[in-house]
Design an enzyme around this catalytic site. Structure first.
Site, short mmCIF file in Angstrom:
data_model
loop_
_atom_site.label_atom_id
_atom_site.label_comp_id
_atom_site.label_asym_id
_atom_site.label_seq_id
_atom_site.Cartn_x
_atom_site.Cartn_y
_atom_site.Cartn_z
N ASP A 218 1.54 5.13 1.47
CA ASP A 218 1.25 6.13 2.50
C ASP A 218 1.85 7.46 2.07
OD1 ASP A 218 0.19 4.07 4.00
OD2 ASP A 218 2.03 3.74 5.13
N ASP B 293 0.85 -1.19 0.00
CA ASP B 293 0.00 0.00 0.00
C ASP B 293 0.89 1.24 0.00
OD1 ASP B 293 0.95 -0.14 2.62
OD2 ASP B 293 -0.87 -1.19 3.27
N ASP C 4 11.40 3.93 12.24
CA ASP C 4 12.23 2.90 12.86
C ASP C 4 13.59 2.67 12.20
OD1 ASP C 4 10.85 1.80 10.73
OD2 ASP C 4 9.95 0.15 11.85
P1 ATP Z 1 4.98 -3.30 5.37
O1 ATP Z 1 5.45 -3.57 4.00
O2 ATP Z 1 5.04 -4.48 6.21
O3 ATP Z 1 3.68 -2.57 5.46
P2 ATP Z 1 6.00 -0.84 6.33
O4 ATP Z 1 7.40 -0.34 6.49
O5 ATP Z 1 5.11 -0.12 5.40
O6 ATP Z 1 6.12 -2.35 5.97
P3 ATP Z 1 4.06 -0.21 8.32
O7 ATP Z 1 3.77 -0.92 9.60
O8 ATP Z 1 3.02 -0.14 7.28
O9 ATP Z 1 5.38 -0.90 7.76
O10 ATP Z 1 4.55 1.25 8.72
C1 ATP Z 1 4.73 2.29 7.79
C2 ATP Z 1 5.92 3.13 8.19
O11 ATP Z 1 5.72 3.68 9.49
C3 ATP Z 1 7.25 2.38 8.29
O12 ATP Z 1 7.89 2.29 7.04
C4 ATP Z 1 8.02 3.22 9.27
O13 ATP Z 1 8.57 4.34 8.65
C5 ATP Z 1 6.94 3.69 10.23
N1 ATP Z 1 6.79 2.75 11.36
C6 ATP Z 1 5.99 1.69 11.46
N2 ATP Z 1 6.09 1.08 12.63
C7 ATP Z 1 6.99 1.78 13.33
C8 ATP Z 1 7.54 1.65 14.64
N3 ATP Z 1 7.17 0.66 15.43
N4 ATP Z 1 8.44 2.59 15.03
C9 ATP Z 1 8.80 3.59 14.22
N5 ATP Z 1 8.32 3.75 12.99
C10 ATP Z 1 7.45 2.87 12.53
MG MG Z 2 2.98 -0.47 5.10
#
Ligand code: ATP
Ligand code: MG
Length: 452
Positions: A74, A72, A148
């Site tokens: 963001d 997705d 993160d």
């Molecule tokens: P995925 O492909 O699994 O969705 P993602 O990186 O997009 O991976 P998300 O959980 O959707 O993970 O989170 C979106 C963004 O928000 C991450 O890329 C990161 O920048 C931030 N983020 C998410 N969880 C955390 C956390 N626990 N601490 C700090 N930043 C976070």
């Molecule tokens: Mg994500």
């Protein structure tokens, strides 16, 4: 003078590099704009047109750079939720403490959030330092800092096609290096889920965890126990459905991390035969995810907990309980324990029950019962589950195949299969090969249909 030269050299070393992020062009980051969601581009364009900053952020930028298809998209922006919402026809503000906007385009939702500031001393934490609220708006640089890992803190501007990188995330990503932003121990204390995320991204991207990022995990793993169960469930589900669950698990176990991190798997893997069953389930799940198919969380959790259910079921049977009450007690005790730790939501646990309760019914194939089973909403999933059990040597594989064929057949073929099965004599021991049985002349079902 030599001392002056040395002084200058030392002061140059000590002077911070000119601040400001790296701005990386498409020839270096390699994102092909055609792979970017047009809706996410639209959101950025509209916001920028209104004079706000707006970028695609997080996982989507990371995945695009490594050539994976993002799940997705963001957007992060300098506009507040109240400023974002009126700019789009279908947009709603969600969340109470930290609001963000869902901009809706048909099936796709672009999650649009305002730049946030990282945690600071005034932030409310629990007694272990875990942040309970994280809700102040900030600027882009702060927004990068509170994320993160360096590879998750990249901003892609779809208008200029530049990636804005405050923490050398593109270099880390290209080197397949998972590096946390800031002090690892502190970041894990603030949010222990980050330890799970490090392992997940390493497995998903075939990356290594940078030593400073990895080192504190071994001693801090148990902090995961303080994370609210619903949050842990979400992260656990992401880990199990990332397409590399087996690698994640191996990594966690190799490092001795699975104890604190995954209370559920801990129990499961220690059951006799549990490991083999879990491996089979996860390998199949990984294969499905990688070929773009969906996986059902209920199926997955039903598989992960089955061994535990099965062991207890046998114990109750040995105590003289009839089949179904014994299974029922086993299921209740396992679910009671696990829902407490994992917050397996009710909608999942009721599906899991259905899948499990269908299992003893596969042992008999009497016409009327079979028809009733086919009508059950979870028949297909239960049949898939039976295949797992057969692959693990827990169920006759020929009979399991018969059920799979039945699930795949049309109504006419099903009727034929059921009739053929009903015409079979009651087997003395193990059921014979159904392929052979089918060749026998058909008979009308006897008054008391044979049990097979
Ligand atoms: P995925 O492909 O699994 O969705 P993602 O990186 O997009 O991976 P998300 O959980 O959707 O993970 O989170 C979106 C963004 O928000 C991450 O890329 C990161 O920048 C931030 N983020 C998410 N969880 C955390 C956390 N626990 N601490 C700090 N930043 C976070
Ligand atoms: Mg994500």
């Amino acid at each position: 003078m030599i001392t002056d030269t040395i002084k200058k050299f030392v002061s140059r070393l000590l002077t911070p590099k000119p601040t400001g992020p790296l701005r990386i062009g498409p020839e270096s980051h390699g994102i092909d704009r055609r792979n970017v969601s047009r809706h996410a581009i639209k959101v950025c364009e509209v916001l920028q047109h209104e004079g706000y900053e707006a970028y695609i952020v997080g996982g989507a930028v990371r995945d695009l750079i490594v050539g994976m298809e993002p799940k997705d998209f963001d957007v992060a922006t300098s506009a507040t939720p109240d400023q974002v919402r009126p700019l789009f026809r279908r947009a709603r503000i969600i969340g109470r403490r930290f609001q963000l906007v869902h901009v809706v385009f048909g099936q796709e939702i672009i999650e649009t959030s305002t730049f946030r500031a990282p945690a600071n001393e005034t932030q409310e934490t629990d007694e272990h330092g875990r942040i309970l609220r994280d809700n102040t708006f900030g600027n882009q640089e702060q927004d990068a800092e509170r994320r993160d890992f360096t590879m998750n803190a990249l901003f892609y501007d779809p208008v200029t096609e530049q990636v804005i990188d405050y923490h050398d995330g593109v270099a880390d990503l290209k080197a397949r290096r998972i590096r946390i932003i800031g002090d690892a121990a502190q970041r894990y204390r603030e949010d222990p889920v980050r330890m799970l995320r490090a392992v997940r991204f390493a497995a998903k991207l075939n990356a290594t965890i940078d030593p400073a990022t990895r080192e504190p995990i071994a001693t801090m793993a148990e902090l995961i126990n303080n994370v609210p169960a619903s949050r842990l469930f979400d992260e656990m589900l992401k880990l199990l459905t990332c397409g590399h669950a087996m690698d994640c698990l191996r990594q966690l176990r190799a490092d001795g991390l699975h104890h604190g991190l995954l209370p559920m798997l801990d129990v499961v893997l220690e059951q006799p035969g549990g490991e083999q069953f879990v491996e089979l389930a996860l390998e199949r799940t990984d294969a499905r995810v990688r070929s773009g198919k969906t996986v059902s969380p209920s199926f997955l959790f039903a598989a992960l907990l089955w061994q535990q259910v099965d062991v207890r079921w046998k114990q109750y049977l040995e105590q003289g309980e009839p089949t179904i009450p014994a299974l029922s007690q086993a299921v209740d005790s396992v679910l009671d324990e696990q829902t407490e730790k994992m917050a397996i939501q009710r909608r999942f646990s009721s599906d899991m029950r259905e899948i499990w309760f269908m299992q003893p019914r596969f042992e008999r194939r009497i016409g009327k019962t079979v028809y009733r089973m086919i009508e059950q909403p979870r028949f297909r999933a239960s049949c898939d589950f039976l295949q797992l059990r057969a692959a693990a040597g827990q169920f006759d594989s020929v009979l399991a195949q018969w059920w799979m064929d039945l699930a795949n057949a049309n109504d006419e073929k099903r009727a034929e299969m059921i009739e053929d099965a009903a015409a079979l004599p009651r087997p003395a021991g193990q059921p014979a090969d159904p392929a052979k049985r089918r060749r026998k002349p058909r008979r009308k079902p006897a008054a008391a249909p044979p049990v097979i």
